[in-house]
Design a protein around this motif. Structure first.
Motif, short mmCIF file in Angstrom:
data_model
loop_
_atom_site.label_atom_id
_atom_site.label_comp_id
_atom_site.label_asym_id
_atom_site.label_seq_id
_atom_site.Cartn_x
_atom_site.Cartn_y
_atom_site.Cartn_z
N SER A 5 -7.37 -18.74 9.65
CA SER A 5 -6.67 -17.77 10.49
C SER A 5 -5.88 -18.51 11.55
O SER A 5 -6.23 -19.60 11.98
CB SER A 5 -7.66 -16.80 11.11
OG SER A 5 -8.55 -17.49 11.95
N THR A 11 -5.47 -13.45 9.09
CA THR A 11 -5.30 -14.26 7.89
C THR A 11 -4.21 -13.64 7.02
O THR A 11 -3.82 -12.48 7.23
CB THR A 11 -6.61 -14.29 7.08
OG1 THR A 11 -6.87 -12.95 6.63
CG2 THR A 11 -7.77 -14.81 7.91
N PRO A 12 -3.71 -14.38 6.04
CA PRO A 12 -2.73 -13.78 5.12
C PRO A 12 -3.27 -12.52 4.45
O PRO A 12 -2.53 -11.56 4.25
CB PRO A 12 -2.47 -14.89 4.10
CG PRO A 12 -2.76 -16.16 4.85
CD PRO A 12 -3.89 -15.81 5.78
N GLU A 13 -4.56 -12.51 4.14
CA GLU A 13 -5.16 -11.33 3.53
C GLU A 13 -5.10 -10.13 4.47
O GLU A 13 -4.88 -9.00 4.05
CB GLU A 13 -6.60 -11.60 3.11
CG GLU A 13 -6.76 -12.62 2.01
CD GLU A 13 -6.68 -14.07 2.49
OE1 GLU A 13 -6.72 -14.34 3.72
OE2 GLU A 13 -6.56 -14.95 1.62
N THR A 14 -5.29 -10.38 5.75
CA THR A 14 -5.22 -9.31 6.74
C THR A 14 -3.83 -8.70 6.79
O THR A 14 -3.67 -7.49 6.91
CB THR A 14 -5.61 -9.85 8.14
OG1 THR A 14 -6.88 -10.47 8.05
CG2 THR A 14 -5.66 -8.74 9.16
N HIS A 15 -2.81 -9.54 6.63
CA HIS A 15 -1.44 -9.04 6.65
C HIS A 15 -1.17 -8.15 5.44
O HIS A 15 -0.47 -7.15 5.55
CB HIS A 15 -0.44 -10.19 6.73
CG HIS A 15 -0.59 -10.98 7.99
ND1 HIS A 15 -0.58 -12.35 8.00
CD2 HIS A 15 -0.79 -10.60 9.28
CE1 HIS A 15 -0.76 -12.77 9.23
NE2 HIS A 15 -0.90 -11.73 10.03
N VAL A 16 -1.72 -8.51 4.30
CA VAL A 16 -1.58 -7.67 3.11
C VAL A 16 -2.27 -6.33 3.34
O VAL A 16 -1.73 -5.27 3.02
CB VAL A 16 -2.15 -8.38 1.85
CG1 VAL A 16 -2.20 -7.43 0.67
CG2 VAL A 16 -1.32 -9.61 1.52
N ILE A 17 -3.44 -6.38 3.92
CA ILE A 17 -4.18 -5.14 4.23
C ILE A 17 -3.38 -4.29 5.20
O ILE A 17 -3.25 -3.07 5.02
CB ILE A 17 -5.59 -5.47 4.78
CG1 ILE A 17 -6.45 -6.08 3.66
CG2 ILE A 17 -6.25 -4.22 5.37
CD1 ILE A 17 -7.73 -6.72 4.14
#
Length: 126
Positions: A5, A11-17
């Motif tokens: 992060s 994190t990149p995953e959070t941005h996708v979410i």
């Protein structure tokens, strides 16, 4: 090596979410909530055209026409053949009572994609 992060703890995953949640907010008629989520995504990923297009749609839905116009224009700088962005920018101009640029972008949308809605808006359907 897994990505860590950044300074914000995102994190990149959070941005996708956040992007997916913004889609849901827009679909459930909360465009301002969608804009808030997308602001964070675009701050970290300013080159993300999909996020900018979604934010432009959210601005339009919230009747924030100048920010919508700017976002749709930025998308078209990056993707000049994006028929939907031309159509949406034309609708934005139309709502601002700017018929000449609206007509130009309606016609560009219809030329790029013979979608019946685009053709009707461009008045190519007779």
């Amino acid at each position: 090596m897994p990505e860590t992060s950044g300074p914000t703890g995102r994190t990149p995953e959070t941005h996708v979410i956040d992007f997916r949640a913004a889609e849901q907010l827009l679909a459930s008629r909360d465009p301002r909530g969608a804009v808030k989520l997308l602001d964070g995504v675009i701050d970290v990923h300013p080159e993300n055209t999909a996020a900018r297009l979604l934010r432009a749609r959210a601005f339009f839905a919230a009747a924030q026409l100048r920010p919508a116009e700017l976002e749709f224009s930025l998308v078209l700088e990056r993707e000049p053949d994006n028929a939907y962005a031309h159509f949406a920018l034309a609708r934005t101009y139309q709502r601002q009572n700017r018929p000449h640029p609206a007509k130009r972008h309606f016609r560009l949308a219809a030329a790029l994609d013979p979608n019946p809605e685009y053709l009707r808006a461009a008045r190519f359907d007779g």
